[in-house]
Design an enzyme around this catalytic site. Structure first.
Site, mmCIF file in Angstrom:
data_model
loop_
_atom_site.group_PDB
_atom_site.id
_atom_site.type_symbol
_atom_site.label_atom_id
_atom_site.label_comp_id
_atom_site.label_asym_id
_atom_site.label_seq_id
_atom_site.Cartn_x
_atom_site.Cartn_y
_atom_site.Cartn_z
ATOM 1 N N SER A 106 44.849 39.722 46.575
ATOM 2 C CA SER A 106 44.205 38.191 45.899
ATOM 3 C C SER A 106 43.054 38.327 45.537
ATOM 4 O O SER A 106 42.095 39.141 45.221
ATOM 5 C CB SER A 106 45.257 36.989 45.693
ATOM 6 N N ASP A 250 40.308 38.271 38.675
ATOM 7 C CA ASP A 250 40.252 38.520 40.112
ATOM 8 C C ASP A 250 40.993 40.030 40.723
ATOM 9 O O ASP A 250 41.902 40.882 39.701
ATOM 10 C CB ASP A 250 41.290 37.526 40.663
ATOM 11 N N ASP A 252 43.617 41.139 40.961
ATOM 12 C CA ASP A 252 45.232 42.037 41.428
ATOM 13 C C ASP A 252 45.500 41.399 39.831
ATOM 14 O O ASP A 252 46.578 41.035 39.362
ATOM 15 C CB ASP A 252 46.196 40.803 42.528
ATOM 16 N N ASP A 254 45.949 38.390 38.381
ATOM 17 C CA ASP A 254 46.924 36.782 38.224
ATOM 18 C C ASP A 254 46.031 35.744 38.067
ATOM 19 O O ASP A 254 47.545 34.847 37.773
ATOM 20 C CB ASP A 254 48.175 36.921 39.174
#
Length: 461
Positions: A106, A250, A252, A254
């Site tokens: 993340s 970010d 990833d 999400d």
């Protein structure tokens, strides 16, 4: 080197001895434990698992280990390659899989990677299921398949399917976005957002896109957490090119941060507030965020006739509370939007599409829209304690001291005052108490936090 084993997954720094960082041996061990859990849960002879990853440098190495371990267990794999976390979540149900693995740390810096574990719904594991996986790993209770039963790997690209599902949402108005003729700046921190966000904006009819750091090579140009102190370059780009709005994700994808047309921050806490405002105006209902998120969501929800609930910190806790309250929108104050009409997972692509629709239909500038919401400021602090101090006992004393106020103790202690709040949570890994405070101004939030910090230190003596 650091290795953090939790119910939500396995996270660590690359390198070092096994058990000290996220070594190849640890990747195989925990992937094997997860695969064994999937097999036991679904009861199938040939389970299927979806695997996707962000673009960080260690991703290729970790991916190879994960695919090999799953194949070795006799599990068939749908390999998405570079894919956002929400893309992978949606792909689990699309492909009828029995679980999913997302290889991403993340917002953590480049030396980190992680295994995020999904169930057959494409959602993060519950606490009890996560404990089962950790137990299997501790006991190394997995048996690998014989040569004739090895799993297969199928390559797939589900980004087009993810984008199609976003465009199909009733509250995404592609025509309104196209007519608004927005100029949009984006910072994708050289990860999978560089593939997903431009493709989404093109599908939404946005013609003028100013891309920043969109090469998915894992070379993060700045700290990848989308906080104001890391976003100076896109703020300058917005001002220079007179963009209407900026989006930052970010690694990833999400979490979503928004930047105003003047380069000022919309406020990561207010991503969910704005999207919820739009959703509630069209589909009235309830909302949920975690205890450490801004009160502005509660204000907006109640103004529009809904009820707000606070959940314990952690996406799985927010999702459970959303289901229990039949919430129409929810998420976390870190820019995480969870929209059940799409799926029960934080999704920056859904957030972008709903926000652009809201902005287009409002006729306001980005900063004007931000100014329509209650304004709060947050202060985040921590109190370090000696290891011999009973942190739970301290929190009980705090509850007693503020017994006349509105107390929520589902996750630490949160004290709600008339126009401000403070939330105290103990760390699971070190002798500290984290203190989050929110008030109408920064100085008031800091003063509230300072008061609690002083009281804690007095109680600890």
């Amino acid at each position: 080197m650091t290795l953090i084993k939790s119910i939500s997954g396995i996270r660590g720094t690359i390198g070092g001895a096994p058990g000290e960082g996220l070594s190849p041996i640890d990747v195989v061990r925990y992937t094997s434990a997860y695969g064994t859990w999937v097999r036991k849960r679904c009861g199938k002879e040939r389970p299927k698992v979806v695997v996707g990853r962000d673009a960080r440098i260690s991703g290729e190495m970790v991916k190879n280990l994960v695919l090999g371990a799953l194949q070795g267990l006799g599990i068939d794999v749908v390999h998405l390659g570079l894919a956002t976390t929400p893309t992978t979540e949606l792909a689990v149900t699309h492909f009828g899989a029995d679980g999913g693995l997302i290889l991403t740390a993340s917002h953590n810096p480049k030396q980190w990677n992680a295994l995020k574990l999904l169930n057959e719904k494409g959602e993060f594991l519950s606490a009890s299921d996560g404990e089962l996986v950790l137990d299997l790993a501790d006991r190394e209770a997995f048996v690998f398949a014989g040569v004739d039963q090895l799993g297969s790997v199928e390559e797939a690209d589900f980004l087009p399917g993810h984008i199609a599902s976003v465009l199909a949402l009733d509250l995404v108005d592609v025509e309104a976005i196209r007519k608004a003729n927005f100029k949009v700046a984006i910072d994708c921190v050289n990860s999978v957002g560089g593939l997903a966000v431009p493709a989404l904006l093109e599908a939404l009819g946005v013609q003028a896109v100013l891309p920043l750091f969109c090469s998915p090579n894992g070379e993060f140009p700045h700290n990848p957490e989308p906080l104001p102190e890391h976003l100076g370059e896109i703020a300058d780009l917005i001002r220079k090119e007179k963009a209407d709005v900026g989006f930052v994700v970010d690694p990833d994808v999400d979490r979503l941060a928004i930047i105003n047309e003047d380069g000022s921050m919309f406020g990561e806490e207010y991503t969910l507030v704005a999207v919820a405002d739009y959703v509630l105006r069209h589909t009235p209902g309830n909302t949920v965020s975690n205890l450490s998120s801004t009160r502005a969501l509660r204000d907006v929800t109640e103004k529009l006739g809904g009820s707000y609930r606070a959940a314990a910190v952690g996406e799985v806790n927010v999702v459970e509370t959303m289901r229990a309250t039949n919430a129409v929108i929810g998420g976390e104050g870190n820019g995480g939007v969870i929209y059940p009409a799409s799926h029960y997972g934080r999704d920056a692509l859904v957030g972008i599409a709903l926000f652009l629709t809201h902005l287009a239909q409002s006729g306001l500038s980005c900063s004007q829209l931000r100014n329509t919401y209650p304004s709060y400021s947050m202060s985040k602090n921590k109190v370090e304690l000696t290891p011999d101090i009973d942190v739970d006992a301290l929190l009980v004393k705090v509850k007693s001291l503020y017994a006349d106020e509105d107390i929520n103790d589902v996750d630490g202690v949160k004290i709600d005052f008339a126009d401000r709040w403070v939330h105290l949570r103990k760390s699971n890994t070190e002798p500290i108490i984290r203190i989050y405070a929110e008030a109408p101004s920064t100085s008031e939030a800091e003063a509230l936090a300072a008061t609690l910090m002083l009281q804690l230190k007095d109680m600890a003596q």
